[in-house]
Design an enzyme around this catalytic site. Structure first.
Site, PDB file in Angstrom:
ATOM      1  N   SER A 163       0.788  -1.228   0.000  1.00 23.46           N
ATOM      2  CA  SER A 163       0.000   0.000   0.000  1.00 23.46           C
ATOM      3  C   SER A 163       0.827   1.289   0.000  1.00 23.46           C
ATOM      4  CB  SER A 163      -0.957  -0.032   1.203  1.00 23.46           C
ATOM      5  OG  SER A 163      -1.973   0.941   1.057  1.00 23.46           O
ATOM      6  N   ASP A 214     -10.041  -6.737  -2.779  1.00 22.27           N
ATOM      7  CA  ASP A 214      -9.476  -5.407  -2.981  1.00 22.27           C
ATOM      8  C   ASP A 214      -9.728  -4.994  -4.431  1.00 22.27           C
ATOM      9  OD1 ASP A 214      -8.079  -3.059  -3.037  1.00 22.27           O
ATOM     10  OD2 ASP A 214      -6.136  -3.910  -2.497  1.00 22.27           O
ATOM     11  N   HIS A 241      -7.830  -5.423   1.366  1.00 25.08           N
ATOM     12  CA  HIS A 241      -6.644  -4.667   0.950  1.00 25.08           C
ATOM     13  C   HIS A 241      -5.377  -5.117   1.689  1.00 25.08           C
ATOM     14  CE1 HIS A 241      -4.181  -1.472  -0.546  1.00 25.08           C
ATOM     15  NE2 HIS A 241      -4.081  -0.880   0.624  1.00 25.08           N
TER      16      HIS A 241
END
Length: 265
Positions: A163, A214, A241
């Site tokens: 991320s 996700d 995610h």
């Protein structure tokens, strides 16, 4: 009198609780407090060395915290080293997490069992790096990883980058692809900052992982990362995610197998 006395006592008790809370926060977070002492206080149950010399005595099964300085800023990281390491792994983290996430998940343990020296840092502005550097100038993201990797003497590490940390790892991948043994992006940000032709030039072995659920960053980052020539993709089922939290065993297995295939290249 009874009513007045009662509410007076409540007011006094509330004030004492508030002052105790403020004192607690100040003891941990005051910029002038000693970060090393604070880290030792927070690391309950472990004997840590914060001198920068590594584990005390022969405690190679312990996790050792360190602080490295970049100008006036300080970056906190922790490290676990097996007796005879075969490769180095650098663990980054997402915006809602810190390096301790990997400790709690068992990633440090799993990777050291596989023969890896493992380094996880709290990225600038996060976790204990934020606490150690309060009031100092921020560390710019571009170029940071190269300086950090050089500073802590990581040898062509495998980089696990979920991320938010893509803002650090993607520029490093583009600028220093030959300094990475393998790249393991987990739905990273910043992939759109480069063109598909930029990715096609990178020969670094890459393991793309994202969660089945996700549908945003996982999918959009994959659309760019799939242009890396030497890539393989795994979509973790029933995972969101931060897919490594939903499927830790599968995640660890994929990562370790990827490292074992590529660490001698």
């Amino acid at each position: 009198m009874l009513k007045t006395s009662f509410w007076t006592n409540v007011f006094i008790a509330g004030g004492l609780v508030f002052l105790a809370f403020i004192f607690y926060l100040g003891a941990i977070h005051l910029p002038n407090s000693d970060p090393e002492k604070t880290l030792q206080t927070l690391s309950i149950g472990r004997e840590f060395d914060t001198s920068g010399k590594g584990p005390r005595n022969n405690m190679t099964d312990q996790i050792s915290p360190h602080i490295i300085e970049f100008g006036k800023a300080r970056v906190w990281y922790q490290e676990k080293v097996p007796p005879d390491p075969k490769c180095d792994v650098l663990l980054l983290h997402g915006q809602a997490f810190i390096s301790q996430t990997w400790v709690n998940l068992g990633t440090f343990d799993e990777l050291t069992k596989a023969g890896c020296r493992v380094v996880g840092l709290d990225l600038p502005g996060y976790g204990k790096s934020w606490m150690a550097s309060r009031g100092q100038d921020p560390v710019p993201s571009e170029g940071f990883l190269h300086r950090f990797i050089t500073g802590v003497k990581l040898n062509k590490p495998f980089i696990i980058s979920p991320s938010m940390s893509g803002g650090f790892s993607i520029p490093h991948l583009m600028e220093h692809p030959n300094d990475i043994s393998g790249y393991i992006p987990v739905a990273p940000v910043a992939t759109e900052k480069y063109k598909s032709d930029d990715y096609k030039k990178i020969k670094t072995p890459t393991l793309i992982i994202y969660g089945e659920e996700d549908k945003t960053l996982g999918v959009t980052s994959y659309e760019m990362l799939k242009n890396l020539p030497d890539n393989q993709v795994h979509v973790l089922p029933k995972a969101k995610h931060p897919c490594y939290l939903d499927q830790p065993e599968m995640f660890h297995k994929l990562v370790i197998e990827f490292i074992q295939r590529n660490r001698n290249n």
